[in-house]
Scaffold this motif. Structure first.
Motif, PDB file in Angstrom:
ATOM      1  N   LYS A  69       8.655 -15.859   0.047  1.00  0.00           N
ATOM      2  CA  LYS A  69       8.307 -15.340   1.380  1.00  0.00           C
ATOM      3  C   LYS A  69       8.593 -13.847   1.536  1.00  0.00           C
ATOM      4  O   LYS A  69       8.428 -13.299   2.635  1.00  0.00           O
ATOM      5  CB  LYS A  69       9.076 -16.123   2.451  1.00  0.00           C
ATOM      6  N   THR A  70       9.033 -13.198   0.456  1.00  0.00           N
ATOM      7  CA  THR A  70       9.252 -11.751   0.523  1.00  0.00           C
ATOM      8  C   THR A  70       7.970 -11.055   0.959  1.00  0.00           C
ATOM      9  O   THR A  70       6.886 -11.332   0.427  1.00  0.00           O
ATOM     10  CB  THR A  70       9.696 -11.210  -0.855  1.00  0.00           C
ATOM     11  N   GLU A  71       8.097 -10.150   1.935  1.00  0.00           N
ATOM     12  CA  GLU A  71       6.898  -9.531   2.516  1.00  0.00           C
ATOM     13  C   GLU A  71       6.746  -8.061   2.102  1.00  0.00           C
ATOM     14  O   GLU A  71       7.725  -7.375   1.807  1.00  0.00           O
ATOM     15  CB  GLU A  71       6.933  -9.629   4.041  1.00  0.00           C
ATOM     16  N   PHE A  72       5.489  -7.645   2.120  1.00  0.00           N
ATOM     17  CA  PHE A  72       5.140  -6.269   1.770  1.00  0.00           C
ATOM     18  C   PHE A  72       3.952  -5.843   2.630  1.00  0.00           C
ATOM     19  O   PHE A  72       2.987  -6.609   2.801  1.00  0.00           O
ATOM     20  CB  PHE A  72       4.778  -6.197   0.282  1.00  0.00           C
ATOM     21  N   TYR A  73       4.013  -4.654   3.191  1.00  0.00           N
ATOM     22  CA  TYR A  73       2.878  -4.160   3.973  1.00  0.00           C
ATOM     23  C   TYR A  73       1.995  -3.299   3.071  1.00  0.00           C
ATOM     24  O   TYR A  73       2.407  -2.225   2.621  1.00  0.00           O
ATOM     25  CB  TYR A  73       3.328  -3.350   5.194  1.00  0.00           C
ATOM     26  N   ASP A  74       0.803  -3.793   2.816  1.00  0.00           N
ATOM     27  CA  ASP A  74      -0.112  -3.140   1.880  1.00  0.00           C
ATOM     28  C   ASP A  74      -1.036  -2.163   2.592  1.00  0.00           C
ATOM     29  O   ASP A  74      -1.872  -2.560   3.411  1.00  0.00           O
ATOM     30  CB  ASP A  74      -0.931  -4.209   1.145  1.00  0.00           C
ATOM     31  N   ASN A  75      -0.908  -0.892   2.234  1.00  0.00           N
ATOM     32  CA  ASN A  75      -1.792   0.143   2.754  1.00  0.00           C
ATOM     33  C   ASN A  75      -2.990   0.396   1.833  1.00  0.00           C
ATOM     34  O   ASN A  75      -3.800   1.280   2.108  1.00  0.00           O
ATOM     35  CB  ASN A  75      -1.023   1.450   2.933  1.00  0.00           C
ATOM     36  N   GLY A  76      -3.038  -0.345   0.724  1.00  0.00           N
ATOM     37  CA  GLY A  76      -4.143  -0.170  -0.214  1.00  0.00           C
ATOM     38  C   GLY A  76      -3.832   0.743  -1.375  1.00  0.00           C
ATOM     39  O   GLY A  76      -4.555   0.763  -2.377  1.00  0.00           O
ATOM     40  N   GLU A  77      -2.739   1.531  -1.238  1.00  0.00           N
ATOM     41  CA  GLU A  77      -2.340   2.412  -2.332  1.00  0.00           C
ATOM     42  C   GLU A  77      -0.888   2.827  -2.156  1.00  0.00           C
ATOM     43  O   GLU A  77      -0.342   2.795  -1.050  1.00  0.00           O
ATOM     44  CB  GLU A  77      -3.225   3.653  -2.399  1.00  0.00           C
ATOM     45  N   ILE A  78      -0.263   3.171  -3.281  1.00  0.00           N
ATOM     46  CA  ILE A  78       1.097   3.717  -3.255  1.00  0.00           C
ATOM     47  C   ILE A  78       1.168   4.859  -4.258  1.00  0.00           C
ATOM     48  O   ILE A  78       0.345   4.946  -5.178  1.00  0.00           O
ATOM     49  CB  ILE A  78       2.172   2.650  -3.597  1.00  0.00           C
ATOM     50  N   LEU A  79       2.160   5.730  -4.097  1.00  0.00           N
ATOM     51  CA  LEU A  79       2.377   6.823  -5.030  1.00  0.00           C
ATOM     52  C   LEU A  79       3.648   6.572  -5.826  1.00  0.00           C
ATOM     53  O   LEU A  79       4.698   6.253  -5.259  1.00  0.00           O
ATOM     54  CB  LEU A  79       2.499   8.156  -4.284  1.00  0.00           C
ATOM     55  N   VAL A  80       3.543   6.698  -7.137  1.00  0.00           N
ATOM     56  CA  VAL A  80       4.708   6.553  -8.024  1.00  0.00           C
ATOM     57  C   VAL A  80       4.685   7.719  -8.996  1.00  0.00           C
ATOM     58  O   VAL A  80       3.696   7.932  -9.719  1.00  0.00           O
ATOM     59  CB  VAL A  80       4.663   5.220  -8.809  1.00  0.00           C
ATOM     60  N   ASP A  81       5.753   8.496  -9.010  1.00  0.00           N
ATOM     61  CA  ASP A  81       5.825   9.694  -9.861  1.00  0.00           C
ATOM     62  C   ASP A  81       4.621  10.604  -9.634  1.00  0.00           C
ATOM     63  O   ASP A  81       4.072  11.204 -10.579  1.00  0.00           O
ATOM     64  CB  ASP A  81       5.910   9.316 -11.348  1.00  0.00           C
ATOM     65  N   GLY A  82       4.154  10.656  -8.397  1.00  0.00           N
ATOM     66  CA  GLY A  82       3.027  11.515  -8.059  1.00  0.00           C
ATOM     67  C   GLY A  82       1.671  10.957  -8.462  1.00  0.00           C
ATOM     68  O   GLY A  82       0.644  11.625  -8.295  1.00  0.00           O
ATOM     69  N   LYS A  83       1.643   9.726  -8.970  1.00  0.00           N
ATOM     70  CA  LYS A  83       0.384   9.117  -9.396  1.00  0.00           C
ATOM     71  C   LYS A  83       0.015   7.973  -8.458  1.00  0.00           C
ATOM     72  O   LYS A  83       0.872   7.195  -8.047  1.00  0.00           O
ATOM     73  CB  LYS A  83       0.495   8.615 -10.838  1.00  0.00           C
ATOM     74  N   LYS A  84      -1.266   7.891  -8.138  1.00  0.00           N
ATOM     75  CA  LYS A  84      -1.742   6.911  -7.173  1.00  0.00           C
ATOM     76  C   LYS A  84      -2.034   5.566  -7.832  1.00  0.00           C
ATOM     77  O   LYS A  84      -2.708   5.487  -8.858  1.00  0.00           O
ATOM     78  CB  LYS A  84      -3.017   7.426  -6.496  1.00  0.00           C
ATOM     79  N   ILE A  85      -1.524   4.492  -7.247  1.00  0.00           N
ATOM     80  CA  ILE A  85      -1.834   3.125  -7.668  1.00  0.00           C
ATOM     81  C   ILE A  85      -2.604   2.459  -6.543  1.00  0.00           C
ATOM     82  O   ILE A  85      -2.162   2.455  -5.386  1.00  0.00           O
ATOM     83  CB  ILE A  85      -0.550   2.331  -7.977  1.00  0.00           C
ATOM     84  N   GLN A  86      -3.765   1.909  -6.885  1.00  0.00           N
ATOM     85  CA  GLN A  86      -4.618   1.260  -5.893  1.00  0.00           C
ATOM     86  C   GLN A  86      -4.885  -0.187  -6.284  1.00  0.00           C
ATOM     87  O   GLN A  86      -4.682  -0.596  -7.437  1.00  0.00           O
ATOM     88  CB  GLN A  86      -5.954   2.001  -5.780  1.00  0.00           C
TER      89      GLN A  86
END
Length: 568
Positions: free
Chosen positions: A317-334
């Motif tokens: 039941k762990t929740e996460f709010y998905d905006n469609g993308e995240i930044l990790v080390d300045g790189k975009k993950i979609q």
């Protein structure tokens, strides 16, 4: 004087010692030769004569040469897939050919041989042997006999024969067409060569002292594989059809029993015909299921969730709010669909195959713990399957402890695994968290059919606890039910898709070239089998179009084949 002699003796004691040993060995050899040639001449002569007859009898008793390989069916019927067979070769002694052009014309028209090649061979008058046809059948042999051409000869020899040609070729392997070196190359032929081949009874240099060691005996064995002939055929037919349909470069299918580790099918395409192995490139002989690595893509999200649940860093039941993308080390993950999905829990992260969600879960788990579970599931070691040349996956990026490498590994990119590693990890989940040793050969039997060895199931280790395995089952069943493509009425199916982008030589990932896979097991609540299906570079964007329908068809076949009644 005596002290000087003693001193000289002790100074040269090594020389005297070696000389004594040498003379002793010479005496043994002389005695042995005397025993064989004089004392036991009659007995030895009779046994050698019998040995010669036995050796000649090889042509009539093919099993003296090499043991056979058998596949099975669900009813324990044995089907030979590698045997010995009498073959014929047609050759010419060029100087005996009286009218070269006429004979070349006859043979080229009769047997489809190249006329110019025949003329070249006939011109080699100093040669006593020029091969015309290597593996001639009896029909060709009879035709050659009817022609009765002087200088054309027929020679019988023993060769290895694979009655089903390309069938399971990378699993079986092949044997060289040379009776003086009749040993396995690749596959089971190689791995179990010490059992299949008629090896010398001993390599000990002193075996000549024993008369029994000088007499020819059969000491090879037959092997019975865990591969089910019918399942293998279904897997191969399905794989070949879909590789061509989707214009993929290649593909693989593996079927395992998660509770035992038995391999029921291991299919690759393209494959090769071991009867004519010299017609193929050496790369055709490699078994990609154990000898090649690939980036698994989203199927690896299940490993990420398993690590989080077992370490108690997350819950279903762990929740996460998905905006469609995240930044990790300045790189975009979609996400694969380039969409935002809002507030989701672990069930939805897997069902919607969210890259952002997997990266988020890995961050909650922590790099150290995630790395430990990747190792625990066996992605940095060989499975130990009884096939040659197995390699291990490549997870060296995780040793850098860069955030981006762990984020992408969470959804199966920038790390590589072998197909057998991947299905074996899922098999542990299907088997309530307990990993089994995968194996391909079940029994070794002697010439009389008596069992020499039995290879039973072996537990490797517990990877996750039973409660976590059950939670993962429910998460994957939810995913299959929601997406419907792999669902089968009356049964619970647990599984996960994977679509991995392929990195080019420059390290950049292609947007239009992917590896698509699906791994699942059924019935989910009491798994009888687990299946991996993979296509390389199909001309389709998503696994749901390609490998998932393949998985569904194969799973349905297995349920029907084993007559497993509906559970819902």
């Amino acid at each position: 004087m005596r002290p000087k002699r003693l001193k000289k003796f002790f100074t040269n004691w090594r020389f005297y010692f070696i000389t004594t040993i040498f003379l002793f060995l010479v005496a043994i050899i002389i005695w042995r030769l005397y025993s064989l040639q004089i004392l036991h001449y009659k007995d030895f002569s009779q046994k050698v004569a019998a040995q010669v007859k036995t050796t000649e009898k090889i042509k009539n008793d093919l099993q003296y040469v090499r043991g056979s390989i058998y596949f099975q069916t669900k009813n324990n019927n044995l089907i030979p897939v590698a045997v010995n067979k009498n073959f014929y070769e047609i050759y010419v002694v060029p100087k005996e050919i009286e009218n070269k052009t006429e004979v070349a014309d006859i043979l080229s028209k009769k047997f489809g041989l190249n006329y110019e090649d025949l003329i070249i061979k006939f011109s080699k008058t100093s040669s006593l042997y020029e091969l015309l046809i290597k593996r001639a059948d009896e029909d060709i042999v009879n035709q050659v006999k009817d022609l009765n051409i002087k200088g054309i000869y027929i020679k019988e020899y023993i060769g290895r024969y694979y009655p089903y040609k390309e069938f399971a070729s990378q699993v079986i392997g092949y044997v060289k067409n040379d009776l003086t070196d009749f040993h396995g190359q690749y596959g089971l032929e190689r791995y179990y060569d010490k059992y299949l081949a008629n090896q010398p009874l001993s390599s000990n240099i002193f075996d000549f002292l024993s008369l029994d060691k000088l007499i020819y005996k059969r000491n090879n064995f037959d092997i019975i594989s865990t591969i089910d002939f019918n399942i293998q055929k279904k897997a191969e037919d399905l794989l070949k059809e879909n590789v061509k349909k989707w214009e993929a470069t290649s593909g693989n299918v593996i079927v395992l029993e998660p509770k035992t580790g038995k391999v029921l099918a291991m299919a690759n395409y393209p494959n090769f015909d071991p009867n004519n192995y010299s017609d193929y490139d050496i790369s055709s002989f490699v078994n990609p299921c154990v000898e090649s690595i690939y980036e698994p893509g989203s199927v690896f999200k299940i490993i990420t969730v398993a690590a989080g649940l077992d370490s108690k860093r997350i819950t279903p039941k762990t929740e996460f709010y998905d905006n469609g993308e995240i930044l990790v080390d300045g790189k975009k993950i979609q996400n694969w669909d380039l969409k935002a999905h809002g507030l989701v829990n672990v069930y939805e992260i897997i069902a919607n195959s969210l890259n952002t969600g997997a990266a988020f879960l890995e961050k909650l788990i922590g790099h150290d713990i995630f790395h430990q579970y990747v190792l625990k599931f066996g992605f940095d070691q060989r499975t130990g399957i009884d096939l040659p040349n197995e390699i291990k996956g490549n997870i060296k990026n995780l040793k850098t402890f860069n955030d981006i490498h762990f984020a992408t590994a969470a959804f199966g990119q920038a790390i590589s695994v072998t197909p057998i590693e991947m299905i074996n990890a899922f098999s542990a989940i299907a088997n309530n968290g307990l990993m089994m040793q995968p194996f391909v050969v079940e029994k070794i039997i002697d010439a009389k059919g008596d069992i020499k060895s039995v290879f039973s199931s072996q537990e490797k280790e517990r990877i996750i606890n039973e409660e976590v395995a059950n939670q993962l089952r429910m998460i994957m069943v939810y995913s299959v039910d929601k997406n419907q493509i792999a669902a089968i009425k009356g049964y619970q199916i647990a599984g996960k898709t994977g679509t991995a982008q392929i990195a080019g030589s420059d390290g950049k990932y292609s947007s239009d070239q992917t590896i698509q896979s699906f791994i699942g097991y059924a019935p989910a609540e009491n798994p009888r089998f687990i299946v991996l299906v993979k296509l390389d570079k199909p001309k389709a964007p998503l696994a749901g179009q390609t490998v998932v329908p393949m998985f569904r068809e194969l799973i349905k076949y297995l349920l029907d084949y084993y007559e497993i009644p509906p559970t819902l």
